[in-house]
Design a protein around this motif. Structure first.
Motif, PDB file in Angstrom:
ATOM      1  N   ASP A 194       0.814  -1.223   0.000  1.00  0.00           N
ATOM      2  CA  ASP A 194       0.000   0.000   0.000  1.00  0.00           C
ATOM      3  C   ASP A 194       0.840   1.262   0.000  1.00  0.00           C
ATOM      4  O   ASP A 194       0.298   2.370  -0.085  1.00  0.00           O
ATOM      5  N   ASN A 195       2.149   1.116   0.086  1.00  0.00           N
ATOM      6  CA  ASN A 195       3.037   2.276   0.133  1.00  0.00           C
ATOM      7  C   ASN A 195       4.306   2.034  -0.685  1.00  0.00           C
ATOM      8  O   ASN A 195       5.415   2.079  -0.171  1.00  0.00           O
ATOM      9  N   LEU A 196       4.110   1.772  -1.975  1.00  0.00           N
ATOM     10  CA  LEU A 196       5.245   1.598  -2.868  1.00  0.00           C
ATOM     11  C   LEU A 196       5.825   2.965  -3.205  1.00  0.00           C
ATOM     12  O   LEU A 196       5.096   3.928  -3.416  1.00  0.00           O
ATOM     13  N   VAL A 197       7.141   3.048  -3.257  1.00  0.00           N
ATOM     14  CA  VAL A 197       7.807   4.337  -3.450  1.00  0.00           C
ATOM     15  C   VAL A 197       7.789   4.749  -4.919  1.00  0.00           C
ATOM     16  O   VAL A 197       8.247   4.012  -5.791  1.00  0.00           O
ATOM     17  N   GLN A 198       7.241   5.937  -5.175  1.00  0.00           N
ATOM     18  CA  GLN A 198       7.345   6.547  -6.501  1.00  0.00           C
ATOM     19  C   GLN A 198       8.578   7.444  -6.519  1.00  0.00           C
ATOM     20  O   GLN A 198       9.502   7.254  -7.296  1.00  0.00           O
ATOM     21  N   THR A 221       3.840   7.951  -2.712  1.00  0.00           N
ATOM     22  CA  THR A 221       3.701   6.500  -2.800  1.00  0.00           C
ATOM     23  C   THR A 221       2.442   6.142  -3.586  1.00  0.00           C
ATOM     24  O   THR A 221       1.616   6.993  -3.888  1.00  0.00           O
ATOM     25  N   TYR A 222       2.342   4.852  -3.901  1.00  0.00           N
ATOM     26  CA  TYR A 222       1.158   4.355  -4.591  1.00  0.00           C
ATOM     27  C   TYR A 222       0.916   2.920  -4.145  1.00  0.00           C
ATOM     28  O   TYR A 222       1.734   2.333  -3.426  1.00  0.00           O
ATOM     29  N   SER A 223      -0.191   2.340  -4.550  1.00  0.00           N
ATOM     30  CA  SER A 223      -0.567   0.985  -4.146  1.00  0.00           C
ATOM     31  C   SER A 223      -0.507   0.033  -5.332  1.00  0.00           C
ATOM     32  O   SER A 223      -0.920   0.377  -6.439  1.00  0.00           O
ATOM     33  N   LEU A 224       0.008  -1.171  -5.107  1.00  0.00           N
ATOM     34  CA  LEU A 224       0.053  -2.166  -6.171  1.00  0.00           C
ATOM     35  C   LEU A 224      -1.359  -2.568  -6.587  1.00  0.00           C
ATOM     36  O   LEU A 224      -1.611  -2.846  -7.764  1.00  0.00           O
ATOM     37  N   LYS A 225      -2.289  -2.566  -5.665  1.00  0.00           N
ATOM     38  CA  LYS A 225      -3.683  -2.889  -5.995  1.00  0.00           C
ATOM     39  C   LYS A 225      -4.239  -1.886  -6.996  1.00  0.00           C
ATOM     40  O   LYS A 225      -4.949  -2.247  -7.935  1.00  0.00           O
ATOM     41  N   GLU A 226      -3.932  -0.608  -6.785  1.00  0.00           N
ATOM     42  CA  GLU A 226      -4.368   0.418  -7.730  1.00  0.00           C
ATOM     43  C   GLU A 226      -3.663   0.255  -9.075  1.00  0.00           C
ATOM     44  O   GLU A 226      -4.253   0.492 -10.134  1.00  0.00           O
ATOM     45  N   LEU A 227      -2.408  -0.129  -9.022  1.00  0.00           N
ATOM     46  CA  LEU A 227      -1.603  -0.215 -10.237  1.00  0.00           C
ATOM     47  C   LEU A 227      -2.123  -1.278 -11.194  1.00  0.00           C
ATOM     48  O   LEU A 227      -2.225  -1.043 -12.402  1.00  0.00           O
ATOM     49  N   ILE A 228      -2.466  -2.464 -10.683  1.00  0.00           N
ATOM     50  CA  ILE A 228      -2.909  -3.550 -11.568  1.00  0.00           C
ATOM     51  C   ILE A 228      -4.400  -3.841 -11.456  1.00  0.00           C
ATOM     52  O   ILE A 228      -4.925  -4.652 -12.227  1.00  0.00           O
ATOM     53  N   LYS A 229      -5.060  -3.217 -10.497  1.00  0.00           N
ATOM     54  CA  LYS A 229      -6.513  -3.383 -10.302  1.00  0.00           C
ATOM     55  C   LYS A 229      -6.890  -4.852 -10.077  1.00  0.00           C
ATOM     56  O   LYS A 229      -7.908  -5.347 -10.579  1.00  0.00           O
ATOM     57  N   SER A 230      -6.043  -5.542  -9.318  1.00  0.00           N
ATOM     58  CA  SER A 230      -6.308  -6.947  -8.983  1.00  0.00           C
ATOM     59  C   SER A 230      -5.759  -7.227  -7.588  1.00  0.00           C
ATOM     60  O   SER A 230      -4.602  -7.637  -7.435  1.00  0.00           O
ATOM     61  N   PRO A 231      -6.577  -7.008  -6.538  1.00  0.00           N
ATOM     62  CA  PRO A 231      -6.111  -7.224  -5.165  1.00  0.00           C
ATOM     63  C   PRO A 231      -5.578  -8.627  -4.909  1.00  0.00           C
ATOM     64  O   PRO A 231      -4.605  -8.807  -4.178  1.00  0.00           O
ATOM     65  N   ALA A 232      -6.203  -9.637  -5.527  1.00  0.00           N
ATOM     66  CA  ALA A 232      -5.785 -11.026  -5.281  1.00  0.00           C
ATOM     67  C   ALA A 232      -4.366 -11.263  -5.787  1.00  0.00           C
ATOM     68  O   ALA A 232      -3.545 -11.885  -5.096  1.00  0.00           O
ATOM     69  N   ILE A 233      -4.060 -10.794  -6.987  1.00  0.00           N
ATOM     70  CA  ILE A 233      -2.717 -10.953  -7.538  1.00  0.00           C
ATOM     71  C   ILE A 233      -1.723 -10.124  -6.733  1.00  0.00           C
ATOM     72  O   ILE A 233      -0.628 -10.586  -6.387  1.00  0.00           O
ATOM     73  N   LEU A 291       7.730  12.525 -12.106  1.00  0.00           N
ATOM     74  CA  LEU A 291       7.376  11.691 -10.959  1.00  0.00           C
ATOM     75  C   LEU A 291       7.265  12.500  -9.673  1.00  0.00           C
ATOM     76  O   LEU A 291       6.527  12.134  -8.756  1.00  0.00           O
ATOM     77  N   GLN A 292       7.997  13.601  -9.603  1.00  0.00           N
ATOM     78  CA  GLN A 292       7.944  14.459  -8.418  1.00  0.00           C
ATOM     79  C   GLN A 292       6.717  15.360  -8.398  1.00  0.00           C
ATOM     80  O   GLN A 292       6.388  15.942  -7.368  1.00  0.00           O
ATOM     81  N   LYS A 293       6.024  15.459  -9.527  1.00  0.00           N
ATOM     82  CA  LYS A 293       4.905  16.396  -9.637  1.00  0.00           C
ATOM     83  C   LYS A 293       3.531  15.732  -9.709  1.00  0.00           C
ATOM     84  O   LYS A 293       2.532  16.334  -9.314  1.00  0.00           O
ATOM     85  N   VAL A 294       3.469  14.513 -10.228  1.00  0.00           N
ATOM     86  CA  VAL A 294       2.182  13.846 -10.428  1.00  0.00           C
ATOM     87  C   VAL A 294       2.034  12.682  -9.457  1.00  0.00           C
ATOM     88  O   VAL A 294       2.769  11.695  -9.540  1.00  0.00           O
ATOM     89  N   GLU A 295       1.111  12.793  -8.530  1.00  0.00           N
ATOM     90  CA  GLU A 295       0.895  11.726  -7.557  1.00  0.00           C
ATOM     91  C   GLU A 295       0.383  10.464  -8.246  1.00  0.00           C
ATOM     92  O   GLU A 295      -0.415  10.520  -9.172  1.00  0.00           O
ATOM     93  N   LYS A 296       0.875   9.324  -7.785  1.00  0.00           N
ATOM     94  CA  LYS A 296       0.449   8.016  -8.294  1.00  0.00           C
ATOM     95  C   LYS A 296       0.518   7.968  -9.817  1.00  0.00           C
ATOM     96  O   LYS A 296      -0.377   7.456 -10.482  1.00  0.00           O
ATOM     97  N   LEU A 297       1.612   8.487 -10.362  1.00  0.00           N
ATOM     98  CA  LEU A 297       1.745   8.596 -11.813  1.00  0.00           C
ATOM     99  C   LEU A 297       1.621   7.237 -12.500  1.00  0.00           C
ATOM    100  O   LEU A 297       0.933   7.106 -13.521  1.00  0.00           O
TER     101      LEU A 297
END
Length: 295
Positions: free
Chosen positions: A125-129, A134-146, A194-200
């Motif tokens: 839930d706190n991957l470093v951009q 930070t951003y979430s892997l769940k948001e990135l691939i839209k698959s919580p199970a994976i 990357l420093q300007k756009v959140e969850k790019l």
């Protein structure tokens, strides 16, 4: 100014950025940011430019680009005069002798040329951009199970700038599943952006697949498009076995990023890459180069 670490010289270098002034203006000025949101990040803008770069007339851009960035085309399969368009030059193939692939089954190799960051024991839930974002892997691939399979695992981020070789490869023998496409925007993946756009990474167009490798477990492979990247092209055949170093695909024009996620206790990244990542500095690597080991 983008500083990166050169493993061969053990010194820091300054990256030559294609379109640096425009990127800096776009992502740092009020007018530039408005233009970014209204036009530049849109699919239509990147698709139109990509269409132009597929045309023969775009060949006139090749020589100035090569000269400006002092590129070595002696390692490319085609000669300069043989490229049919700028995109044909951009996603050029290399001669087999251009890159040496570490063949030891315990060696983790780089999937391509570019600047790499590596994060161990990740929090999904706190991957470093970048620092502070930070951003979430769940948001990135839209698959919580994976996504849940990679808790406390390792994340590799390989950034390919426009001057790099733009084909990406499998790091091991194995079988890759079908790629899933997620529509999105076309922000730059340059560190300035990357420093300007959140969850790019979660905003941009991207594709992901599971690579069932023979020696490193199930690897989550994610390709992220960027400004003026007309397409992410997958050249592999799903469910067919591949050899270490086999091509997975390529990007058309633009800076791009590939992310790999490994399960916990599968790999150990080389110490110099981890050390530089902790300093917030990317390390330059090339396709086939050893960057870690199997645990």
């Amino acid at each position: 100014m983008i500083k990166y670490y050169d493993r061969k010289t053990k010194n820091y270098q300054i990256e030559k950025v294609a379109g640096e002034k425009m990127i800096r203006w776009t992502y740092s000025s009020p007018v530039g940011m408005k233009l970014l949101e209204a036009v530049v990040k849109k699919k239509m803008c990147s698709s139109f430019y990509g269409w132009y770069l597929d045309r023969r007339i775009s060949r006139r851009k090749i020589n100035p680009f090569v000269n400006k960035f002092d590129m070595d085309l002696s390692i490319a399969e085609k000669k300069l005069r043989e490229f049919s368009s700028f995109n044909d030059f951009f996603y050029r193939k290399l001669k087999p002798s251009a890159r040496s692939i570490d063949s030891h089954e315990d060696s983790l190799i780089s999937l391509g040329d570019g600047k790499v960051l590596a994060y161990e024991h990740i929090d999904l839930d706190n991957l470093v951009q970048v620092k502070g974002l930070t951003y979430s892997l769940k948001e990135l691939i839209k698959s919580p199970a994976i996504a849940s399979k990679y808790q406390k695992g390792t994340c590799l981020i390989l950034r390919l700038c426009p001057t790099d070789y733009h084909r990406f490869h499998f790091i091991d023998s194995g079988t890759c599943e079908t790629s899933y496409r997620i529509k999105g925007a076309y922000y730059s993946v340059n560190p300035m952006a990357l420093q300007k756009v959140e969850k790019l990474f979660c905003e941009n167009k991207r594709e992901w697949s599971i690579f069932r490798s023979d020696h490193f477990g199930d690897i989550l492979h994610i390709e992220v498009g960027a400004t003026f990247v007309g397409s992410i092209i997958q050249t592999y055949t799903p469910q067919h076995r591949v050899a270490r170093g086999a091509e997975k695909g390529y990007f058309k024009f633009g800076g791009s990023t590939v992310l790999l996620f490994f399960e916990e206790n599968k790999i150990k990244i080389d110490a110099d890459i981890i050390e530089q990542t902790k300093l917030g500095i990317e390390t330059y690597v090339v396709f086939g180069e050893k960057i870690g080991n199997r645990l």
